[in-house]
Design an enzyme around this catalytic site. Sequence first.
Site, mmCIF file in Angstrom:
data_model
loop_
_atom_site.group_PDB
_atom_site.id
_atom_site.type_symbol
_atom_site.label_atom_id
_atom_site.label_comp_id
_atom_site.label_asym_id
_atom_site.label_seq_id
_atom_site.Cartn_x
_atom_site.Cartn_y
_atom_site.Cartn_z
ATOM 1 N N TYR A 81 28.213 -68.312 -36.203
ATOM 2 C CA TYR A 81 28.725 -67.230 -35.216
ATOM 3 C C TYR A 81 28.502 -66.377 -35.829
ATOM 4 C CZ TYR A 81 32.422 -64.490 -34.170
ATOM 5 O OH TYR A 81 33.405 -64.133 -33.311
ATOM 6 N N LYS A 120 26.527 -62.910 -33.707
ATOM 7 C CA LYS A 120 26.929 -61.844 -34.055
ATOM 8 C C LYS A 120 26.036 -60.778 -34.232
ATOM 9 C CE LYS A 120 30.002 -63.341 -30.918
ATOM 10 N NZ LYS A 120 30.656 -62.655 -29.434
#
Length: 252
Positions: A154, A158
């Site tokens: 993640y 991002k």
Amino acid sequence: MNLSGMTAVVVGGTSGIGKALALGLARHGANIVATSRSQQSVNEIAHELQALGARHLAIASDVASRDSLGALRDAVLAEFGSVEILVNSAGMTKRLPTLEVDDELWNQILDVNLTGTLRACQVFGKVMLEQRFGRIINIASLASFAAFLEVAPYGASKAAVAALTQSLAVEWSRSGVTVNAIAPGIFPTALNRKIIDSPRGQELLMRTPMARFGEAEELVSTAVYLAARETTFTTGQIIAVDGGFLASGVNQ
């Protein structure tokens, strides 16, 4: 700022932050296409948009499929004639020690969070470049800037969304298309509910100078600013709406 006459496509717009932004843009006058993979969820938010009196289109789509996004674009253009705003809010995460992350999970998270954002930017960006006007708003994260334990895929995705946002801003700015991102602080949603109710949630709260979590509606004003016709010289920015989290050092 009034968004009347502008059409906004909100990818991942049927739940959480995406839903709050879709409804918020609608309240400021935009036509809304709030889309996700679930037609049922699309239909549910369509009822809410209808109650607001917003023009809308209820169509499901999948960021993992370029053909699906292309069909979405064609339907939007057929209904509204143009698209001025794109919000990329589809996302997924899973907490897991990095040594246990296999290729399938890594690729799945990056495909949704990063490559899905790229696909949508390409599909809708082409229209915006041709019409020489567009406002793209990606959803970054605090994890774009700071590491969180055991969410390496993640965080990587991002951080890359932030870099992609800046790259597209540089490439497309002279064609009237601005590309920015919002990096939300901690906003309770279905995606992070387990984190909120855990010791990690208490640590996040402690590191937030405002001493509270955000409400999704508090992101709307930033999205409206970035989407507005009048916002002509802001591009390539990742704006943190985080209650001071990234500025935080010692809070007591």
